[in-house]
Enzyme design. Sequence first.
Site, mmCIF file in Angstrom:
data_model
loop_
_atom_site.group_PDB
_atom_site.id
_atom_site.type_symbol
_atom_site.label_atom_id
_atom_site.label_comp_id
_atom_site.label_asym_id
_atom_site.label_seq_id
_atom_site.Cartn_x
_atom_site.Cartn_y
_atom_site.Cartn_z
ATOM 1 N N HIS A 1 0.859 -1.184 0.000
ATOM 2 C CA HIS A 1 0.000 0.000 0.000
ATOM 3 C C HIS A 1 0.896 1.235 0.000
ATOM 4 O O HIS A 1 2.111 1.130 0.132
ATOM 5 C CB HIS A 1 -0.865 0.025 1.261
ATOM 6 C CG HIS A 1 -0.071 0.295 2.495
ATOM 7 N ND1 HIS A 1 0.739 -0.661 3.079
ATOM 8 C CD2 HIS A 1 0.104 1.428 3.218
ATOM 9 C CE1 HIS A 1 1.337 -0.128 4.128
ATOM 10 N NE2 HIS A 1 0.983 1.130 4.236
ATOM 11 N N ALA B 1 20.084 -9.807 -0.944
ATOM 12 C CA ALA B 1 19.927 -8.956 0.228
ATOM 13 C C ALA B 1 19.983 -7.483 -0.161
ATOM 14 O O ALA B 1 20.785 -7.083 -1.009
ATOM 15 C CB ALA B 1 21.023 -9.268 1.246
ATOM 16 N N LYS C 1 17.590 -5.675 -10.414
ATOM 17 C CA LYS C 1 17.791 -6.032 -11.817
ATOM 18 C C LYS C 1 18.351 -7.450 -11.889
ATOM 19 O O LYS C 1 19.039 -7.901 -10.979
ATOM 20 C CB LYS C 1 18.772 -5.071 -12.478
ATOM 21 C CG LYS C 1 18.268 -3.640 -12.572
ATOM 22 C CD LYS C 1 19.220 -2.802 -13.392
ATOM 23 C CE LYS C 1 18.867 -1.352 -13.510
ATOM 24 N NZ LYS C 1 17.550 -0.925 -13.495
#
Length: 181
Positions: A71, A122, A142
Amino acid sequence: MKSYVKKQLIRIRVYLIFDGIKRTNYIIKKKLFYSVGTNFFFQPRVLPSDPKLIKFGNNVTVASNVTFINHDLIYRTLNFLNNGKYYSYYAKPIEIGDNVFIGSNSTILPNIKVGSNVVIAAGSVVTKDVESNTVVAGNPAKKICTFEELIEKREKENPRLLAEEDIEGIWRLFNEEKNNR
């Protein structure tokens, strides 16, 4: 009001379970997420704001301090622009496929679908869908290699599996690697 208080008490309970396996079992038992597959592990101690908007497949591991943001609160700012318009709460699901590892301190944003056989490194920030059979890293995340390439690399790097108690062996391999550069 009772529902809100109950949700907050559950959030506190999850936070206070220090053992990751016990925390995961509690999360599964209470059905806190939309759905959870088999062999699920949830290390974070903080639940997402809208856990019912998150779906996990089979064999998913979520490392510590991963944040699922499904949200945003921009509507609060927009509603005070005095432009006569009303903006509503924005919330979207997050779906995680099978055989997924999400590394520590990663963030998954709303409306994201993560495919199967995926590693999210991470510290990554996932802003777009992640296709199956990939390893992603960075901010924004990516693709850095395929899932199969990661497996091959791991097998070459550590052909000998060390017992957790073999601390001296782990340090020996570390020093050999660093001294051979």
